[in-house]
Structures are given as structure tokens and as C-alpha cells.
Motif scaffolding. Structure first.
Motif, PDB file in Angstrom:
ATOM      1  N   TYR A   1       0.814  -1.224   0.000  1.00  0.00           N
ATOM      2  CA  TYR A   1       0.000   0.000   0.000  1.00  0.00           C
ATOM      3  C   TYR A   1       0.846   1.271   0.000  1.00  0.00           C
ATOM      4  O   TYR A   1       0.305   2.370  -0.088  1.00  0.00           O
ATOM      5  N   GLY A   2       2.161   1.146   0.131  1.00  0.00           N
ATOM      6  CA  GLY A   2       3.063   2.286   0.012  1.00  0.00           C
ATOM      7  C   GLY A   2       2.977   3.294   1.134  1.00  0.00           C
ATOM      8  O   GLY A   2       3.338   4.463   0.952  1.00  0.00           O
ATOM      9  N   LEU A   3       2.532   2.896   2.320  1.00  0.00           N
ATOM     10  CA  LEU A   3       2.359   3.828   3.430  1.00  0.00           C
ATOM     11  C   LEU A   3       3.673   4.049   4.174  1.00  0.00           C
ATOM     12  O   LEU A   3       4.461   3.130   4.354  1.00  0.00           O
ATOM     13  N   THR A   4       3.892   5.292   4.620  1.00  0.00           N
ATOM     14  CA  THR A   4       5.063   5.609   5.442  1.00  0.00           C
ATOM     15  C   THR A   4       4.685   6.423   6.681  1.00  0.00           C
ATOM     16  O   THR A   4       5.534   6.669   7.528  1.00  0.00           O
ATOM     17  N   ASP A   5       3.443   6.828   6.779  1.00  0.00           N
ATOM     18  CA  ASP A   5       2.974   7.537   7.973  1.00  0.00           C
ATOM     19  C   ASP A   5       2.650   6.487   9.041  1.00  0.00           C
ATOM     20  O   ASP A   5       1.865   5.565   8.789  1.00  0.00           O
ATOM     21  N   PRO A   6       3.240   6.596  10.244  1.00  0.00           N
ATOM     22  CA  PRO A   6       3.056   5.548  11.269  1.00  0.00           C
ATOM     23  C   PRO A   6       1.604   5.265  11.625  1.00  0.00           C
ATOM     24  O   PRO A   6       1.204   4.105  11.748  1.00  0.00           O
ATOM     25  N   GLY A   7       0.805   6.330  11.797  1.00  0.00           N
ATOM     26  CA  GLY A   7      -0.599   6.134  12.130  1.00  0.00           C
ATOM     27  C   GLY A   7      -1.345   5.397  11.037  1.00  0.00           C
ATOM     28  O   GLY A   7      -2.143   4.483  11.297  1.00  0.00           O
ATOM     29  N   GLU A   8      -1.094   5.783   9.789  1.00  0.00           N
ATOM     30  CA  GLU A   8      -1.754   5.121   8.659  1.00  0.00           C
ATOM     31  C   GLU A   8      -1.307   3.670   8.533  1.00  0.00           C
ATOM     32  O   GLU A   8      -2.105   2.792   8.174  1.00  0.00           O
ATOM     33  N   ILE A   9      -0.033   3.408   8.824  1.00  0.00           N
ATOM     34  CA  ILE A   9       0.464   2.032   8.779  1.00  0.00           C
ATOM     35  C   ILE A   9      -0.263   1.166   9.802  1.00  0.00           C
ATOM     36  O   ILE A   9      -0.680   0.042   9.500  1.00  0.00           O
TER      37      ILE A   9
ATOM     38  N   MET B   1      -1.844  -7.412  18.484  1.00  0.00           N
ATOM     39  CA  MET B   1      -0.553  -6.995  19.030  1.00  0.00           C
ATOM     40  C   MET B   1      -0.597  -5.561  19.521  1.00  0.00           C
ATOM     41  O   MET B   1      -1.406  -4.738  19.090  1.00  0.00           O
ATOM     42  N   ASP B   2       0.322  -5.287  20.459  1.00  0.00           N
ATOM     43  CA  ASP B   2       0.682  -3.926  20.825  1.00  0.00           C
ATOM     44  C   ASP B   2       1.954  -3.589  20.066  1.00  0.00           C
ATOM     45  O   ASP B   2       2.788  -4.472  19.822  1.00  0.00           O
ATOM     46  N   ILE B   3       2.130  -2.326  19.731  1.00  0.00           N
ATOM     47  CA  ILE B   3       3.284  -1.974  18.901  1.00  0.00           C
ATOM     48  C   ILE B   3       3.620  -0.495  19.035  1.00  0.00           C
ATOM     49  O   ILE B   3       2.732   0.343  19.260  1.00  0.00           O
ATOM     50  N   ALA B   4       4.888  -0.184  18.922  1.00  0.00           N
ATOM     51  CA  ALA B   4       5.354   1.195  18.746  1.00  0.00           C
ATOM     52  C   ALA B   4       6.113   1.214  17.432  1.00  0.00           C
ATOM     53  O   ALA B   4       7.028   0.407  17.225  1.00  0.00           O
ATOM     54  N   ILE B   5       5.735   2.109  16.533  1.00  0.00           N
ATOM     55  CA  ILE B   5       6.394   2.209  15.229  1.00  0.00           C
ATOM     56  C   ILE B   5       6.934   3.620  15.036  1.00  0.00           C
ATOM     57  O   ILE B   5       6.237   4.611  15.329  1.00  0.00           O
ATOM     58  N   CYS B   6       8.159   3.714  14.578  1.00  0.00           N
ATOM     59  CA  CYS B   6       8.830   4.999  14.349  1.00  0.00           C
ATOM     60  C   CYS B   6       9.256   5.103  12.892  1.00  0.00           C
ATOM     61  O   CYS B   6       9.665   4.106  12.276  1.00  0.00           O
ATOM     62  N   VAL B   7       9.171   6.308  12.362  1.00  0.00           N
ATOM     63  CA  VAL B   7       9.671   6.597  11.016  1.00  0.00           C
ATOM     64  C   VAL B   7      10.682   7.723  11.146  1.00  0.00           C
ATOM     65  O   VAL B   7      10.339   8.827  11.562  1.00  0.00           O
ATOM     66  N   LEU B   8      11.924   7.416  10.795  1.00  0.00           N
ATOM     67  CA  LEU B   8      13.026   8.362  10.985  1.00  0.00           C
ATOM     68  C   LEU B   8      13.547   8.818   9.625  1.00  0.00           C
ATOM     69  O   LEU B   8      13.905   7.999   8.775  1.00  0.00           O
ATOM     70  N   GLU B   9      13.577  10.125   9.426  1.00  0.00           N
ATOM     71  CA  GLU B   9      14.140  10.721   8.209  1.00  0.00           C
ATOM     72  C   GLU B   9      15.026  11.885   8.627  1.00  0.00           C
ATOM     73  O   GLU B   9      14.535  12.930   9.045  1.00  0.00           O
ATOM     74  N   ASN B  10      16.332  11.653   8.524  1.00  0.00           N
ATOM     75  CA  ASN B  10      17.316  12.606   9.037  1.00  0.00           C
ATOM     76  C   ASN B  10      17.038  12.843  10.530  1.00  0.00           C
ATOM     77  O   ASN B  10      17.116  11.919  11.315  1.00  0.00           O
ATOM     78  N   ASN B  11      16.711  14.083  10.916  1.00  0.00           N
ATOM     79  CA  ASN B  11      16.446  14.371  12.327  1.00  0.00           C
ATOM     80  C   ASN B  11      14.960  14.525  12.631  1.00  0.00           C
ATOM     81  O   ASN B  11      14.590  15.017  13.696  1.00  0.00           O
ATOM     82  N   LYS B  12      14.123  14.088  11.708  1.00  0.00           N
ATOM     83  CA  LYS B  12      12.683  14.151  11.926  1.00  0.00           C
ATOM     84  C   LYS B  12      12.171  12.759  12.288  1.00  0.00           C
ATOM     85  O   LYS B  12      12.487  11.779  11.619  1.00  0.00           O
ATOM     86  N   LEU B  13      11.373  12.689  13.333  1.00  0.00           N
ATOM     87  CA  LEU B  13      10.827  11.421  13.799  1.00  0.00           C
ATOM     88  C   LEU B  13       9.311  11.492  13.847  1.00  0.00           C
ATOM     89  O   LEU B  13       8.739  12.433  14.399  1.00  0.00           O
TER      90      LEU B  13
END
Length: 297
Positions: A138-146, A169-181
Motif C-alpha cells: 500500500y506504500g504507506l510511510t505515515d506511522p498512524g496510517e500504517i 498486538m501492541d506496537i510502537a512504530i517509528c519513522v526516521l528521516e534525518n532528524n525528523k521522527l
């Protein structure tokens, strides 16, 4: 004299008969005991063979589960200054860690599926597949949408069963791009330690799976500074009993531990966290799977 002789002979014959009957009885009893012992030994062999077959199957299942986990070299390629402490309670685990790289973004997660051991591992395969499909298909990269899409996929998979399956499941997902999280969580928080202070972001209080009054997951965004350290973790570490009084480690103790080791390298932090866990646990059985991820900017 003849009378006493006859009486003595009769007595000896009777005694001999009694002894002979006792001998026969003992011989039969020994034969029965021998047969029973042989049967027990045969049953023991059968049980040991079955146990070995089950163990071999679980060990092979571990190989399959390890195949879906990111390899060490891939993790170090995308998260150079990081560690993952992964301690399954049993041979296979309900916890897993996950990593993807897409559009110059590094996506990583710590997940805790329902149960542990073989049942937890089976749920983890379904949930891991849901994450992969959300990003790759589905090409998603936004954590909430994922997480929204993963929940949808997981529920669809479990609804194929005729039984009412409420695992997830319980989960914590992070998306890191340079210094933006960007971060989103299902019952697992995010900790950012900056200058020995913890910035905590609470998760949405809902799992990935069936849940009454479910809502879209929230994406939180942060601008990170050099030296900030990110932590996400399942609850297996803080729920471990030990400390000499069979009490839980608890969240505050982990908070204090992480703050106290901020001057150490990430590899050293992993070693210290692992050592603290083993010292606390002592001889008590591990109660749950453990997964702790740390990433330094």
C-alpha cells in the motif's frame, strides 16, 4: 517314634508346599513387575521421542521466525548507532522487531503479540505480514496510517476463521528521516531521552486487532537534536519478577536505568540493560518475551 516321624514328614511336606507356593507367587509377581517395568520404559521412550519431535519442530519454527526478523547487518546499515535487546521467553516468541527502508525513511518497530511461545509466534507472523503489506503493497510511510492498515489486514486474516479470534498486538512504530521522527503507538509508548530528561509520548490505548470503539491511530512528529536517544520496548522487561522479593521491575526502574547509562555507547547500553535484567530475575523464570530498541541520533 514312627508316629512322630510321620508327623514330621507331613509337617515338612506342608512347609515345603507353602515355601514352593510362595516362591511361585514371588516368581509371578517378579514377572508382572518386569513386564510393567518394560512397559513403563517403552512408554518413556515413546514420550521422549514425541517430545524430541515437538522440540525439533519448535526449533525449526524458530528458524522460520528468525527469517522474518531484520538481519543485524541491515539494522546497522540503516540505524548505525542502535541496539536491539531481544530475549524470547521460550524458543519462539510473540514479540518481534521490524525494520523497513522506503523513500529515504527508516521505519522500525517493537511489537508484542498476544501470548508467547508457539501461539504468540503464530500471531506474530500474521502481524508482521500485515506491517509488510501496509508498507510494501500500500506504500504507506505515515506511522498512524500504517497501524490503521495493519489493523485492517490482521482483522481480515483472523476473520477467515470460523472461531472468534481476538488476538493481535501492541506496537510502537517509528519513522526516521534525518532528524525528523514520526511515531504512532498501540499501547506501547515512545521515550526520547534528551540531556538526561525523558520526553514521553503516550500511545493510543487500543491494540492492533478487534477492539470496541476503535479509532484511527495518532501520528506524533518530533524534530530531534543530535545526541537524542529513542527507546521503544515491549512490557516483558518491566513486568519481570525478581529482586529477591518476587516483585516486578516496573517502569520507573527502567526509566532510572536508561537515564543512568546515557553516557555509554549503544552497545554498552544493551549489555548493561541485559545484565540488569538477569540480575533482577535471578533464579525466577522469565515471565514474558522481552524486546527493547534504542536508537541514538
Amino acid at each position: 517314634q514312627r508316629y512322630y516321624l510321620y508327623v514330621g514328614i507331613i509337617f515338612l511336606l506342608m512347609l515345603g508346599g507353602i515355601v514352593f507356593r510362595g516362591y511361585q507367587r514371588k516368581k509371578n509377581d517378579n514377572k508382572i513387575i518386569s513386564l510393567q517395568k518394560t512397559e513403563v520404559e517403552n512408554q518413556k521412550i515413546i514420550v521422549e521421542e514425541k517430545n524430541q519431535e515437538i522440540l525439533d519442530s519448535i526449533i525449526y519454527a524458530k528458524r522460520i521466525q528468525n527469517a522474518i526478523l531484520p538481519q543485524e547487518k541491515v539494522i546497522k546499515e540503516h540505524l548505525k548507532d542502535s541496539f536491539i535487546l531481544y530475549k524470547p521467553k521460550d524458543i519462539v516468541a510473540g514479540d518481534f522487531y521490524w525494520l523497513e527502508h522506503k523513500h529515504n525513511k527508516v521505519l522500525f518497530a517493537a511489537a508484542d503479540c498476544t501470548g508467547h511461545g508457539v501461539p504468540g509466534a503464530m500471531v506474530s507472523v500474521v502481524c508482521n505480514n500485515g506491517l509488510n503489506r501496509s508498507v510494501r503493497e500500500y506504500g504507506l510511510t505515515d506511522p498512524g496510517e500504517i497501524l490503521d492498515k495493519t489493523r485492517e489486514i490482521v482483522i481480515q486474516e483472523f476473520e477467515k476463521s470460523e472461531e472468534d479470534v481476538k488476538d493481535g498486538m501492541d506496537i510502537a512504530i517509528c519513522v526516521l528521516e534525518n532528524n525528523k521522527l514520526d511515531y504512532a503507538g498501540a499501547n506501547i509508548p515512545l521515550w526520547i531521552i534528551r540531556k538526561e530528561e525523558i520526553i514521553e509520548t503516550k500511545p493510543d490505548k487500543q491494540p492492533i486487532g478487534k477492539f470496541d470503539n476503535s479509532a484511527p491511530f495518532t501520528t506524533h512528529s518530533f524534530d530531534l537534536l543530535k545526541g537524542d536517544t529513542i527507546y521503544i520496548f515491549s512490557d516483558g522487561y518491566v513486568d519481570q519478577f525478581g529482586g529477591g522479593k518476587s516483585k516486578k521491575f516496573k517502569i520507573n526502574a527502567l526509566r532510572d536505568l536508561l537515564i543512568s547509562i546515557q553516557g555509554q555507547s549503544m552497545q554498552k547500553q544493551k549489555d548493561l540493560i541485559d545484565a540488569a535484567f538477569e540480575k533482577w530475575k535471578e533464579n525466577i523464570e522469565q515471565v514474558d518475551d522481552v524486546c527493547v530498541i534504542g536508537v541514538r541520533i
